[in-house]
Design an enzyme around this catalytic site. Structure first.
Site, PDB file in Angstrom:
ATOM      1  N   GLN A  85      10.861  -8.945  68.953  1.00  0.00           N
ATOM      2  CA  GLN A  85      12.131  -8.263  68.704  1.00  0.00           C
ATOM      3  C   GLN A  85      13.166  -9.032  67.887  1.00  0.00           C
ATOM      4  OE1 GLN A  85      15.809  -6.151  71.147  1.00  0.00           O
ATOM      5  NE2 GLN A  85      13.922  -6.397  72.245  1.00  0.00           N
ATOM      6  N   ARG A 101      -1.181 -10.080  61.134  1.00  0.00           N
ATOM      7  CA  ARG A 101      -2.574 -10.497  61.287  1.00  0.00           C
ATOM      8  C   ARG A 101      -3.513  -9.289  61.166  1.00  0.00           C
ATOM      9  NH1 ARG A 101      -3.610 -15.123  65.353  1.00  0.00           N
ATOM     10  NH2 ARG A 101      -1.725 -14.303  66.286  1.00  0.00           N
ATOM     11  N   LEU A 108      -2.592  -9.942  56.463  1.00  0.00           N
ATOM     12  CA  LEU A 108      -2.972 -11.194  55.801  1.00  0.00           C
ATOM     13  C   LEU A 108      -3.271 -12.243  56.861  1.00  0.00           C
ATOM     14  CD1 LEU A 108      -3.008 -12.260  52.842  1.00  0.00           C
ATOM     15  CD2 LEU A 108      -0.681 -13.080  53.227  1.00  0.00           C
ATOM     16  N   LYS A 141      -4.167 -18.116  58.050  1.00  0.00           N
ATOM     17  CA  LYS A 141      -4.847 -19.370  58.417  1.00  0.00           C
ATOM     18  C   LYS A 141      -6.085 -19.577  57.545  1.00  0.00           C
ATOM     19  CE  LYS A 141      -3.232 -20.260  63.068  1.00  0.00           C
ATOM     20  NZ  LYS A 141      -3.526 -20.157  64.498  1.00  0.00           N
ATOM     21  N   ASN A 147       9.786 -15.934  63.296  1.00  0.00           N
ATOM     22  CA  ASN A 147      10.154 -16.319  64.669  1.00  0.00           C
ATOM     23  C   ASN A 147       8.907 -16.627  65.492  1.00  0.00           C
ATOM     24  OD1 ASN A 147       9.537 -13.481  64.829  1.00  0.00           O
ATOM     25  ND2 ASN A 147      10.575 -13.359  66.793  1.00  0.00           N
ATOM     26  N   PHE A 148       8.059 -17.482  64.915  1.00  0.00           N
ATOM     27  CA  PHE A 148       6.881 -17.949  65.657  1.00  0.00           C
ATOM     28  C   PHE A 148       7.310 -18.981  66.688  1.00  0.00           C
ATOM     29  CE2 PHE A 148       4.688 -16.964  61.513  1.00  0.00           C
ATOM     30  CZ  PHE A 148       4.082 -15.817  61.997  1.00  0.00           C
ATOM     31  N   GLU A 160      13.391 -12.904  75.730  1.00  0.00           N
ATOM     32  CA  GLU A 160      14.732 -12.407  76.054  1.00  0.00           C
ATOM     33  C   GLU A 160      15.361 -12.987  77.341  1.00  0.00           C
ATOM     34  OE1 GLU A 160      16.850  -9.865  74.544  1.00  0.00           O
ATOM     35  OE2 GLU A 160      18.140 -10.725  76.067  1.00  0.00           O
ATOM     36  N   ASP A 175      17.402 -11.371  72.163  1.00  0.00           N
ATOM     37  CA  ASP A 175      16.541 -10.917  71.062  1.00  0.00           C
ATOM     38  C   ASP A 175      17.337 -10.341  69.887  1.00  0.00           C
ATOM     39  OD1 ASP A 175      14.239 -11.713  72.294  1.00  0.00           O
ATOM     40  OD2 ASP A 175      13.715  -9.764  73.075  1.00  0.00           O
ATOM     41  N   GLY A 212      38.867  -9.899  80.306  1.00  0.00           N
ATOM     42  CA  GLY A 212      40.069 -10.330  79.615  1.00  0.00           C
ATOM     43  C   GLY A 212      41.255 -10.318  80.554  1.00  0.00           C
ATOM     44  N   GLY A 213      42.391  -9.996  80.038  1.00  0.00           N
ATOM     45  CA  GLY A 213      43.611 -10.022  80.837  1.00  0.00           C
ATOM     46  C   GLY A 213      43.829  -8.753  81.654  1.00  0.00           C
ATOM     47  N   GLN A 214      43.008  -7.711  81.443  1.00  0.00           N
ATOM     48  CA  GLN A 214      43.267  -6.484  82.197  1.00  0.00           C
ATOM     49  C   GLN A 214      42.180  -6.200  83.227  1.00  0.00           C
ATOM     50  OE1 GLN A 214      44.482  -6.065  78.930  1.00  0.00           O
ATOM     51  NE2 GLN A 214      42.480  -6.432  78.036  1.00  0.00           N
ATOM     52  N   GLN A 257      45.378  -1.539  82.006  1.00  0.00           N
ATOM     53  CA  GLN A 257      46.036  -2.326  80.957  1.00  0.00           C
ATOM     54  C   GLN A 257      47.498  -2.488  81.382  1.00  0.00           C
ATOM     55  OE1 GLN A 257      46.017  -0.232  77.280  1.00  0.00           O
ATOM     56  NE2 GLN A 257      45.694  -2.044  76.037  1.00  0.00           N
TER      57      GLN A 257
HETATM   58  N1  COA Z   1      -2.485 -14.907  60.335  1.00  0.00           N
HETATM   59  C1  COA Z   1      -3.000 -15.915  61.056  1.00  0.00           C
HETATM   60  N2  COA Z   1      -2.369 -16.451  62.109  1.00  0.00           N
HETATM   61  C2  COA Z   1      -1.187 -15.940  62.443  1.00  0.00           C
HETATM   62  C3  COA Z   1      -0.596 -14.886  61.727  1.00  0.00           C
HETATM   63  C4  COA Z   1      -1.294 -14.363  60.627  1.00  0.00           C
HETATM   64  N3  COA Z   1      -0.800 -13.371  59.887  1.00  0.00           N
HETATM   65  N4  COA Z   1       0.594 -14.601  62.306  1.00  0.00           N
HETATM   66  C5  COA Z   1       0.721 -15.429  63.342  1.00  0.00           C
HETATM   67  N5  COA Z   1      -0.348 -16.249  63.422  1.00  0.00           N
HETATM   68  C6  COA Z   1      -0.594 -17.305  64.402  1.00  0.00           C
HETATM   69  C7  COA Z   1       0.418 -18.415  64.324  1.00  0.00           C
HETATM   70  O1  COA Z   1       0.138 -19.277  63.295  1.00  0.00           O
HETATM   71  C8  COA Z   1       0.270 -19.009  65.712  1.00  0.00           C
HETATM   72  O2  COA Z   1      -0.886 -19.826  65.739  1.00  0.00           O
HETATM   73  P1  COA Z   1      -0.947 -21.311  66.417  1.00  0.00           P
HETATM   74  O3  COA Z   1      -0.219 -21.241  67.699  1.00  0.00           O
HETATM   75  O4  COA Z   1      -2.431 -21.536  66.557  1.00  0.00           O
HETATM   76  O5  COA Z   1      -0.328 -22.260  65.492  1.00  0.00           O
HETATM   77  C9  COA Z   1       0.005 -17.776  66.554  1.00  0.00           C
HETATM   78  O6  COA Z   1      -0.465 -16.775  65.680  1.00  0.00           O
HETATM   79  C10 COA Z   1       1.263 -17.125  67.166  1.00  0.00           C
HETATM   80  O7  COA Z   1       1.991 -18.044  67.751  1.00  0.00           O
HETATM   81  P2  COA Z   1       3.309 -17.725  68.581  1.00  0.00           P
HETATM   82  O8  COA Z   1       4.422 -17.270  67.718  1.00  0.00           O
HETATM   83  O9  COA Z   1       3.596 -18.972  69.334  1.00  0.00           O
HETATM   84  O10 COA Z   1       2.901 -16.489  69.527  1.00  0.00           O
HETATM   85  P3  COA Z   1       2.937 -16.337  71.101  1.00  0.00           P
HETATM   86  O11 COA Z   1       2.485 -14.945  71.366  1.00  0.00           O
HETATM   87  O12 COA Z   1       2.176 -17.411  71.801  1.00  0.00           O
HETATM   88  O13 COA Z   1       4.460 -16.513  71.509  1.00  0.00           O
HETATM   89  C11 COA Z   1       6.809 -16.026  71.378  1.00  0.00           C
HETATM   90  C12 COA Z   1       5.373 -15.487  71.302  1.00  0.00           C
HETATM   91  C13 COA Z   1       7.720 -14.893  71.026  1.00  0.00           C
HETATM   92  C14 COA Z   1       7.096 -16.532  72.800  1.00  0.00           C
HETATM   93  C15 COA Z   1       6.969 -17.195  70.378  1.00  0.00           C
HETATM   94  O14 COA Z   1       6.632 -16.709  69.105  1.00  0.00           O
HETATM   95  C16 COA Z   1       8.366 -17.780  70.317  1.00  0.00           C
HETATM   96  O15 COA Z   1       8.795 -18.513  71.208  1.00  0.00           O
HETATM   97  N6  COA Z   1       9.107 -17.478  69.227  1.00  0.00           N
HETATM   98  C17 COA Z   1      10.420 -18.044  68.982  1.00  0.00           C
HETATM   99  C18 COA Z   1      11.475 -17.389  69.816  1.00  0.00           C
HETATM  100  C19 COA Z   1      11.412 -15.892  69.705  1.00  0.00           C
HETATM  101  O16 COA Z   1      11.594 -15.334  68.654  1.00  0.00           O
HETATM  102  N7  COA Z   1      11.161 -15.255  70.842  1.00  0.00           N
HETATM  103  C20 COA Z   1      10.918 -13.833  70.926  1.00  0.00           C
HETATM  104  C21 COA Z   1      12.085 -13.075  70.848  1.00  0.00           C
HETATM  105  S1  COA Z   1      11.716 -11.369  70.828  1.00  0.00           S
END
Ligand code: COA
Length: 416
Positions: free
Chosen positions: A17, A38, A72, A75, A96-97, A140, A169, A248-250, A273
């Site tokens: 999110q 992916r 895509l 990796k 946001n990985f 979140e 989020d 706040g103040g109210q 208020q």
């Molecule tokens: N092709 C190949 N690999 C891909 C890819 C793609 N198109 N897109 C993602 N990946 C891989 C990443 O490289 C990663 O691999 P690695 O861990 O082997 O290096 C993996 O997929 C995904 O990792 P991650 O983002 O850590 O996913 P997760 O499901 O374990 O964790 C979160 C999810 C949200 C907890 C984590 O991404 C996070 O903490 N993000 C930052 C804070 C955040 O935004 N939180 C969520 C708010 S909604």
């Protein structure tokens, strides 16, 4: 109508999110947002909490409108090559990985900056770089706890409480969008890209600013006069949970209206208020309170504020929440009905303003979503459907110069 961000190309390497909320906003305002996913699975939210078998879940469709989807595998060497091409001609990359994932993929900030020195690289993480928790993955509710919202939300005799609003989020995504737009303006002056980082903890704390205010007031004077604990209860040395008190103040509180016994949302929020005391007394049919020393000033009212709220509830007993607000608005009293999601979804004003929009989708039929909460005089952001997984893969690859045969070859090695 041209949109202000038309011509800005964004690689949307986001999921769940926080990141998607940011890039969706930028897409509404005209940016060309290419979501990189992916192959085979895509953003995890496509499958989360599905309400229609085989169709993208609402969690995905409501956070990814107006975008393109490119599958895509970044990796694989072939996938990395495509991503590098895309990086060379994009303005912004948003991700946001989990901590370190982009570096492990081979796309550190240094490498990205080398590939395209003009590109802005924007990241969301749970905690800021260098923080003692910066290795943690965060969702979140974790952020709400880490950012001070949970300890200050809820009732004093209950546990720390999570807000339904996505403070960790979507709120972080909005902070990131501001950072990206600022960096784009900066780039116009310097010609250089930069790294923009926002942590979920910081973004939550930014919205809990008044609670840090209260911590300092508490330490200085030992009490907080606008909290329900004052003057009859106890204060410790940390900001307590204040239930539904105004920040706040109210003073304010959630008050029962007609039907509350069976309808859990038959309530209004009522605010006292200070300067509206006279109109409040008139609205309630209590003119004798206007000059009564026990009611006249905010200071005099505070010790028996809940008795006052009780009297107001007596007045509300034969009025629905909508009837009550229709009377109180004539007296200029800040108040609102407690609205349900069903009421909001069907609210004609929200439909007319484009805040609630119905979007046609290839597989789902149409779905409701929240459109742009930001309104412009020269532009009406339109919401179009979220893309199917890989819907724009061929289009994006062709625009990067790949031939049909190249695309076939990339598919053969499962890089797209
Ligand atoms: N092709 C190949 N690999 C891909 C890819 C793609 N198109 N897109 C993602 N990946 C891989 C990443 O490289 C990663 O691999 P690695 O861990 O082997 O290096 C993996 O997929 C995904 O990792 P991650 O983002 O850590 O996913 P997760 O499901 O374990 O964790 C979160 C999810 C949200 C907890 C984590 O991404 C996070 O903490 N993000 C930052 C804070 C955040 O935004 N939180 C969520 C708010 S909604």
């Amino acid at each position: 109508m041209t949109k202000p961000l038309e011509g800005i190309k964004i690689i949307d390497f986001t999921h769940v999110q926080a990141g998607p909320a940011c890039t969706q906003l930028l897409a509404w305002f005209g940016a060309d947002v290419i979501k990189v996913e992916r192959p085979g699975s895509g953003d995890v939210t496509r499958n989360q909490l599905r309400d229609i078998p085989d169709a993208d879940a609402l969690y995905f469709t409501m956070l990814n409108s107006n975008k393109k989807s490119l599958t895509l595998d970044t990796k694989k060497p072939e996938g990395k090559e495509v991503l590098e091409k895309l990086i060379r001609e994009s303005d912004v990359l948003v991700e946001n990985f989990g901590p370190g994932a982009l570096d492990r993929m081979g796309f550190s900030w240094e490498r990205l900056n080398e590939l395209n020195p003009k590109m802005i690289v924007a990241s969301v993480k749970g905690f800021s770089d260098g923080h003692h928790y910066d290795d943690l993955k965060v969702y979140e509710n974790v952020a709400q706890c880490a950012g001070g919202a949970a300890s200050t939300t809820g009732f004093w005799d209950g546990p720390p409480t999570i807000s339904a609003a996505a403070l960790g989020d979507s709120n972080t995504g909005m902070h990131l969008a501001i950072g990206i737009l600022t960096a784009l303006l900066g780039r116009d002056k310097t010609g250089k890209g930069q790294k923009v980082a926002v942590s979920m903890q910081d973004s939550v704390l930014n919205l809990c600013r008044v609670k840090l205010r209260d911590q300092q007031r508490l330490e200085r004077v030992g009490y907080l006069e606008e909290y329900p604990q004052y003057p009859h209860g106890e204060f410790s040395d940390v900001v307590p949970r204040g239930g539904n008190a105004g920040g706040g103040g109210q003073p304010g509180w959630v008050l029962k209206c007609k039907g509350w016994e069976t309808d859990p949302n038959a309530y209004i929020y009522f605010t006292i208020q200070g300067h509206a005391w006279e109109p409040i007394c008139k609205a309630l049919g209590k003119p004798e309170w206007i000059n009564d020393p026990a009611y006249k000033t905010a200071e005099a009212r505070q010790p028996h504020i809940f008795e006052i709220f009780g009297t107001i509830e007596g007045w509300l007993a034969d009025k629905t929440k909508f009837e009550a607000v229709d009377i109180l608005r004539q007296f200029d009293i800040p108040c609102a009905p407690v609205l349900t999601m069903k009421e909001l979804a069907n609210d004609p004003s929200l439909r007319a303003s484009g805040t609630i929009v119905e979007v046609p989708h290839k597989k789902r039929g149409s779905y409701l979503t929240v459109g742009s909460p930001i309104k412009f005089s020269d532009m009406k952001p339109e919401v179009t459907a979220s893309p199917l997984l890989g819907e724009h893969t061929d289009e994006v690859l062709t625009s990067l110069g790949y031939s049909k045969q190249d695309i076939f070859n990339l598919r053969e090695v499962k890089a797209v």
